[in-house]
Design an enzyme around this catalytic site. Structure first.
Site, PDB file in Angstrom:
ATOM      1  N   GLY A  11       0.813  -1.201   0.000  1.00 10.70           N
ATOM      2  CA  GLY A  11       0.000   0.000   0.000  1.00 10.70           C
ATOM      3  C   GLY A  11       0.850   1.255   0.000  1.00 10.70           C
ATOM      4  O   GLY A  11       0.476   2.272   0.588  1.00 10.70           O
ATOM      5  N   GLY A  14      -0.696   4.700  -0.955  1.00  8.81           N
ATOM      6  CA  GLY A  14      -1.771   5.253  -0.148  1.00  8.81           C
ATOM      7  C   GLY A  14      -1.250   6.281   0.838  1.00  8.81           C
ATOM      8  O   GLY A  14      -0.038   6.541   0.919  1.00  8.81           O
ATOM      9  N   VAL A  16      -1.038   6.297   4.214  1.00  7.54           N
ATOM     10  CA  VAL A  16      -0.152   5.794   5.254  1.00  7.54           C
ATOM     11  C   VAL A  16       1.118   5.193   4.657  1.00  7.54           C
ATOM     12  O   VAL A  16       2.229   5.480   5.110  1.00  7.54           O
ATOM     13  CB  VAL A  16      -0.873   4.754   6.131  1.00  7.54           C
ATOM     14  CG1 VAL A  16       0.074   4.203   7.189  1.00  7.54           C
ATOM     15  CG2 VAL A  16      -2.096   5.361   6.789  1.00  7.54           C
ATOM     16  N   GLY A  17       0.945   4.360   3.634  1.00 11.37           N
ATOM     17  CA  GLY A  17       2.105   3.718   3.027  1.00 11.37           C
ATOM     18  C   GLY A  17       3.109   4.707   2.469  1.00 11.37           C
ATOM     19  O   GLY A  17       4.328   4.550   2.631  1.00 11.37           O
ATOM     20  N   SER A 108      -7.031  -0.053  12.781  1.00 14.10           N
ATOM     21  CA  SER A 108      -7.823   1.148  13.026  1.00 14.10           C
ATOM     22  C   SER A 108      -8.449   1.066  14.406  1.00 14.10           C
ATOM     23  O   SER A 108      -8.661  -0.023  14.952  1.00 14.10           O
ATOM     24  CB  SER A 108      -8.924   1.261  11.966  1.00 14.10           C
ATOM     25  OG  SER A 108      -9.915   2.175  12.356  1.00 14.10           O
ATOM     26  N   SER A 109      -8.770   2.224  14.962  1.00 11.75           N
ATOM     27  CA  SER A 109      -9.420   2.266  16.274  1.00 11.75           C
ATOM     28  C   SER A 109     -10.816   1.657  16.245  1.00 11.75           C
ATOM     29  O   SER A 109     -11.394   1.370  17.303  1.00 11.75           O
ATOM     30  CB  SER A 109      -9.503   3.710  16.777  1.00 11.75           C
ATOM     31  OG  SER A 109     -10.245   4.513  15.879  1.00 11.75           O
ATOM     32  N   CYS A 110     -11.368   1.434  15.052  1.00 17.46           N
ATOM     33  CA  CYS A 110     -12.721   0.867  14.958  1.00 17.46           C
ATOM     34  C   CYS A 110     -12.766  -0.605  15.366  1.00 17.46           C
ATOM     35  O   CYS A 110     -13.844  -1.195  15.424  1.00 17.46           O
ATOM     36  CB  CYS A 110     -13.277   1.042  13.550  1.00 17.46           C
ATOM     37  SG  CYS A 110     -12.515  -0.008  12.310  1.00 17.46           S
ATOM     38  N   TYR A 137     -15.316  -4.059   8.137  1.00 19.60           N
ATOM     39  CA  TYR A 137     -13.910  -3.635   8.158  1.00 19.60           C
ATOM     40  C   TYR A 137     -13.269  -3.968   9.506  1.00 19.60           C
ATOM     41  O   TYR A 137     -12.142  -4.485   9.569  1.00 19.60           O
ATOM     42  CB  TYR A 137     -13.829  -2.135   7.890  1.00 19.60           C
ATOM     43  CG  TYR A 137     -12.435  -1.576   7.926  1.00 19.60           C
ATOM     44  CD1 TYR A 137     -11.587  -1.679   6.828  1.00 19.60           C
ATOM     45  CD2 TYR A 137     -11.960  -0.924   9.060  1.00 19.60           C
ATOM     46  CE1 TYR A 137     -10.304  -1.161   6.865  1.00 19.60           C
ATOM     47  CE2 TYR A 137     -10.681  -0.405   9.101  1.00 19.60           C
ATOM     48  CZ  TYR A 137      -9.854  -0.522   8.000  1.00 19.60           C
ATOM     49  OH  TYR A 137      -8.576  -0.009   8.045  1.00 19.60           O
ATOM     50  N   LYS A 141     -10.003  -6.463  10.422  1.00 20.74           N
ATOM     51  CA  LYS A 141      -8.801  -5.991  11.108  1.00 20.74           C
ATOM     52  C   LYS A 141      -8.552  -6.740  12.417  1.00 20.74           C
ATOM     53  O   LYS A 141      -7.405  -7.019  12.780  1.00 20.74           O
ATOM     54  CB  LYS A 141      -8.896  -4.480  11.357  1.00 20.74           C
ATOM     55  CG  LYS A 141      -8.727  -3.659  10.096  1.00 20.74           C
ATOM     56  CD  LYS A 141      -7.362  -3.906   9.455  1.00 20.74           C
ATOM     57  CE  LYS A 141      -7.145  -3.137   8.185  1.00 20.74           C
ATOM     58  NZ  LYS A 141      -5.821  -3.404   7.581  1.00 20.74           N
ATOM     59  N   PRO A 164      -3.955   2.814  14.684  1.00 18.19           N
ATOM     60  CA  PRO A 164      -3.982   4.278  14.705  1.00 18.19           C
ATOM     61  C   PRO A 164      -5.374   4.832  14.945  1.00 18.19           C
ATOM     62  O   PRO A 164      -6.382   4.190  14.648  1.00 18.19           O
ATOM     63  CB  PRO A 164      -3.486   4.652  13.305  1.00 18.19           C
ATOM     64  CG  PRO A 164      -3.922   3.502  12.451  1.00 18.19           C
ATOM     65  CD  PRO A 164      -3.809   2.280  13.326  1.00 18.19           C
ATOM     66  N   LEU A 167      -6.642   9.210  10.928  1.00 17.07           N
ATOM     67  CA  LEU A 167      -5.470   9.827  10.319  1.00 17.07           C
ATOM     68  C   LEU A 167      -5.874  10.814   9.227  1.00 17.07           C
ATOM     69  O   LEU A 167      -6.925  10.691   8.605  1.00 17.07           O
ATOM     70  CB  LEU A 167      -4.564   8.756   9.718  1.00 17.07           C
ATOM     71  CG  LEU A 167      -4.011   7.714  10.688  1.00 17.07           C
ATOM     72  CD1 LEU A 167      -3.239   6.635   9.919  1.00 17.07           C
ATOM     73  CD2 LEU A 167      -3.120   8.355  11.744  1.00 17.07           C
ATOM     74  N   HIS A 180     -13.120   9.814   4.629  1.00 13.07           N
ATOM     75  CA  HIS A 180     -13.405   9.970   6.047  1.00 13.07           C
ATOM     76  C   HIS A 180     -13.805  11.414   6.338  1.00 13.07           C
ATOM     77  O   HIS A 180     -13.745  12.282   5.476  1.00 13.07           O
ATOM     78  CB  HIS A 180     -12.186   9.559   6.876  1.00 13.07           C
ATOM     79  CG  HIS A 180     -11.925   8.090   6.860  1.00 13.07           C
ATOM     80  ND1 HIS A 180     -10.971   7.515   6.052  1.00 13.07           N
ATOM     81  CD2 HIS A 180     -12.501   7.067   7.538  1.00 13.07           C
ATOM     82  CE1 HIS A 180     -10.961   6.205   6.239  1.00 13.07           C
ATOM     83  NE2 HIS A 180     -11.887   5.911   7.136  1.00 13.07           N
ATOM     84  N   ARG A 210     -14.007  12.943  18.428  1.00 14.60           N
ATOM     85  CA  ARG A 210     -13.046  12.201  17.614  1.00 14.60           C
ATOM     86  C   ARG A 210     -11.632  12.714  17.857  1.00 14.60           C
ATOM     87  O   ARG A 210     -11.407  13.880  18.172  1.00 14.60           O
ATOM     88  CB  ARG A 210     -13.376  12.331  16.121  1.00 14.60           C
ATOM     89  CG  ARG A 210     -14.632  11.611  15.682  1.00 14.60           C
ATOM     90  CD  ARG A 210     -14.490  10.101  15.767  1.00 14.60           C
ATOM     91  NE  ARG A 210     -15.698   9.443  15.301  1.00 14.60           N
ATOM     92  CZ  ARG A 210     -16.754   9.148  16.041  1.00 14.60           C
ATOM     93  NH1 ARG A 210     -16.748   9.491  17.326  1.00 14.60           N
ATOM     94  NH2 ARG A 210     -17.803   8.537  15.534  1.00 14.60           N
TER      95      ARG A 210
END
Length: 309
Positions: A11, A14, A16-17, A108-110, A137, A141, A164, A167, A180, A210
């Site tokens: 990734g 993207g 983050v990548g 992810s925090s989700c 999702y 994860k 994370p 972001l 997002h 958030r």
């Protein structure tokens, strides 16, 4: 980890990548490899296995995922669950079979329960129901975290999961259908300003809390996890500070220079009432975020404007 260690960033194009790539290059790492989705479909197990066999990476950073906001997740729970499981399963299995020495899994925090106590601690994983709008999702994860934990405990592998908070930053997705909340707001306020400061309509009531962190801070957390032997398998990555969606909107409106009204559509979902990460564990080990929120927002907006031109 040596400066010439072969590091594969899944990734890498993207948000983050690409930030991880920039961070490693900036520190003098010289042997980075990446593949676009057109060059390597990470959902294809045979293709991923062949990639590992040919390239033989020593280190892997899994920043590849199918991501999106509330609308995108809600519309396609099956797709988000299946695609993300395929991507991470192929990468994790390939890393195990081809003797990758370090593997960083990004989530992810989700992954934490919708009504978990705040701030969110790593120990809250799997202690309650998830937020329904992005359950697919999140489940994907969670399974990735558990795979990495199992490999660490059963086979002594240095597989670490970093979770994370929300972001933002360069290379974010600004598409209103799949982005997002923060990049979507930036674009909405910018376009409204360009159209004569017309009103901006935002989802929900504006009351949910958030937390947001610049992607370059996230990249530095990845580098920290690579350059140090972290004792645990799961770490939250965030700032430890949150704000309401309404306050976020006002800050972005001020940054953009929009002077029109803000209309809150309470018929649209709010999502999780609050998501604040407890970052105590990583902070104890010597890492914490450093980019101020207002500075980060301005930099991101400037990047967006440049891309629009």
């Amino acid at each position: 980890m040596n400066k010439d260690s072969k590091i594969y960033i899944a990734g890498h194009k993207g948000m983050v990548g690409s930030a991880v790539w920039r961070a490693l290059l900036g520190l003098g790492y010289t042997n980075l490899i990446g593949r676009s989705s057109k060059e390597l479909d990470l959902r294809n197990q045979e293709a991923v296995t062949q990639f590992y066999r040919e390239e033989k990476p020593e280190v892997v950073v899994d920043a590849a995922a199918r991501v999106g906001g509330i609308l995108a997740n809600k519309r396609d729970q099956y797709g988000f669950l299946m695609d993300n499981m395929r991507i991470q399963n192929n990468l994790i299995q390939g890393a195990q079979e081809h003797n990758v020495t370090k593997f960083i899994f990004l989530g992810s925090s989700c992954i934490y329960p919708k009504m978990a106590p705040q701030p969110l601690k790593e120990e809250y994983l799997l202690t309650g129901p998830l937020e329904p709008t992005n359950e697919g999702y999140a489940i994907a994860k969670i399974s990735g975290v558990k795979l990495c934990q199992a490999l660490r405990e059963q086979h002594g592998k240095y597989f670490v999961s970093l979770m994370p908070t929300n972001l933002y930053g360069p290379n974010d997705n600004f598409d209103l259908e799949s982005s997002h909340v923060l990049p979507a707001m930036l674009r909405k306020f910018h376009e409204a300003k360009e159209n004569g400061n017309v009103p901006v309509t935002l989802w929900g009531s504006g009351t949910p809390l958030r937390e947001f962190m610049h992607v370059d801070d996230m990249a530095q957390a990845v580098v920290f996890a690579l350059e140090n032997e972290l004792p645990g398998y799961l770490y939250n990555v965030g700032t430890g500070v949150d704000l309401t969606i309404k306050d976020l909107a006002l800050l972005i409106q001020k940054t953009v220079g929009h002077t029109g009204d803000i209309i809150w559509d309470s018929n649209k979902p709010n999502g999780t009432p609050r998501k604040l990460m407890d970052v105590t564990q990583l902070k104890k080990l010597g890492w914490e975020a450093s980019i101020g929120f207002e500075v980060g927002i301005k930099e991101t907006y400037n990047w967006f404007i440049q891309k629009q031109c």
